[in-house]
Design an enzyme around this catalytic site. Structure first.
Site, mmCIF file in Angstrom:
data_model
loop_
_atom_site.group_PDB
_atom_site.id
_atom_site.type_symbol
_atom_site.label_atom_id
_atom_site.label_comp_id
_atom_site.label_asym_id
_atom_site.label_seq_id
_atom_site.Cartn_x
_atom_site.Cartn_y
_atom_site.Cartn_z
ATOM 1 N N HIS A 124 0.858 -1.188 0.000
ATOM 2 C CA HIS A 124 0.000 0.000 0.000
ATOM 3 C C HIS A 124 0.893 1.237 0.000
ATOM 4 C CE1 HIS A 124 -2.838 3.056 1.333
ATOM 5 N NE2 HIS A 124 -3.799 2.248 0.913
ATOM 6 N N GLU A 155 -3.874 1.699 -7.529
ATOM 7 C CA GLU A 155 -4.218 2.780 -6.611
ATOM 8 C C GLU A 155 -3.323 3.991 -6.858
ATOM 9 O OE1 GLU A 155 -6.552 1.616 -2.963
ATOM 10 O OE2 GLU A 155 -4.456 1.494 -2.416
HETATM 11 C C1 PEP Z 1 -6.836 3.298 0.230
HETATM 12 O O1 PEP Z 1 -6.302 3.780 1.219
HETATM 13 O O2 PEP Z 1 -6.424 2.233 -0.240
HETATM 14 C C2 PEP Z 1 -7.959 3.995 -0.391
HETATM 15 C C3 PEP Z 1 -8.400 3.571 -1.535
HETATM 16 O O3 PEP Z 1 -8.470 5.069 0.320
HETATM 17 P P1 PEP Z 1 -9.688 6.022 -0.117
HETATM 18 O O4 PEP Z 1 -10.822 5.153 -0.602
HETATM 19 O O5 PEP Z 1 -10.056 6.752 1.128
HETATM 20 O O6 PEP Z 1 -9.181 6.906 -1.205
#
Ligand code: PEP
Length: 249
Positions: A93, A165
């Site tokens: 992450h 992400e």
């Molecule tokens: C995350 O921390 O993996 C994430 C997707 O956070 P958010 O949905 O708050 O953007």
């Protein structure tokens, strides 16, 4: 196929708050539209696994040690998580890459240790805003995937989920566009195709995370090449998250 919905609670919720959350979520989740994996803190996992037992709600951890066991003060092993009934672990992450300086090499070692102990891994990849603005998005994703899965056998990819992400979209309220997500999914599958096979590139689960909410979830989770979503902030709202998981189109 059902979509995969993962909730990353990050460093939120006491075990007591998790007890209330899981009691409600487990009772309300219908399991018709989505497979759900919830990732509370390590301390909430015992109560969460107890409450979710026998239900379709699965548990994930937000981190795992790259070591098997021994003198690693403060660490939690893959075997401990597996023994508790945890099935998934989030690895790589951006919080851990950036705030805890975790390298691709460490991410790769964590994945190998987790897989060896029968856990499924959610490998997070994604570019920073600076990378995006200088046209490096796909190079960054490619590098993180190649290093993350380095040395894995093709059959082990069945237990790996790749989460795209983009860092600039996490917790900012600024989600990636459908086009961004579809392009990233294409690149992710291309990297797997080049490193493994056409079958592996087709079969691997690819999900999106970054400011997903009840309004954008329909469009972003139905992008070409996307099998589900990773939710941060929204997953802490039990009513809203239940509604998303139960009614996903
Ligand atoms: C995350 O921390 O993996 C994430 C997707 O956070 P958010 O949905 O708050 O953007």
């Amino acid at each position: 196929m059902k979509k995969l919905i993962i909730g990353n609670f990050k460093m939120n919720q006491t075990p007591e708050e998790s007890k209330a959350y899981f009691t409600k979520f487990v009772a309300g989740f219908n399991g018709n539209r989505a497979d759900v994996v919830l990732c509370p803190s390590y301390l909430s996992l015992p109560v969460a696994t107890f409450l979710a037992k026998g239900s379709p709600v699965k548990l994930g951890a937000q981190n795992v040690s790259d070591e098997e066991e021994g003198s690693f003060t403060g660490e939690v092993s893959a075997q401990m998580l597996k023994n508790l009934g945890v099935e998934y672990v989030i690895v790589g992450h951006s919080d851990r890459r950036n705030k805890f300086k975790e390298s691709d090499r460490l991410v790769n070692k964590k994945i190998k240790t987790a897989l060896k102990n029968g856990l499924k891994c959610v490998l997070c990849v994604g570019e920073s805003l600076a990378d995006r603005n200088t046209g490096k998005t796909f190079d960054v994703i490619r590098h993180q995937i190649e290093e993350g899965v380095r040395g894995l056998y093709e059959n082990e990819l069945e237990s790996v989920i790749i989460a795209y992400e983009p860092i600039w979209a996490i917790g900012t309220g600024q989600n990636a566009s459908v086009k961004d997500v579809e392009n990233a999914a294409k690149v992710i599958r291309k990297v797997i195709f080049e490193s493994y096979s056409e079958k592996a590139s087709r079969d691997i689960q690819v999900i999106y995370g970054g400011s997903l909410n009840e309004k954008n979830v329909g469009a972003l989770l139905n992008c070409a090449g996307i099998d589900g979503g990773l939710f941060g902030r929204i997953s802490l709202n039990v009513n809203l998250f239940l509604d998303i998981a139960n009614n996903l189109k």
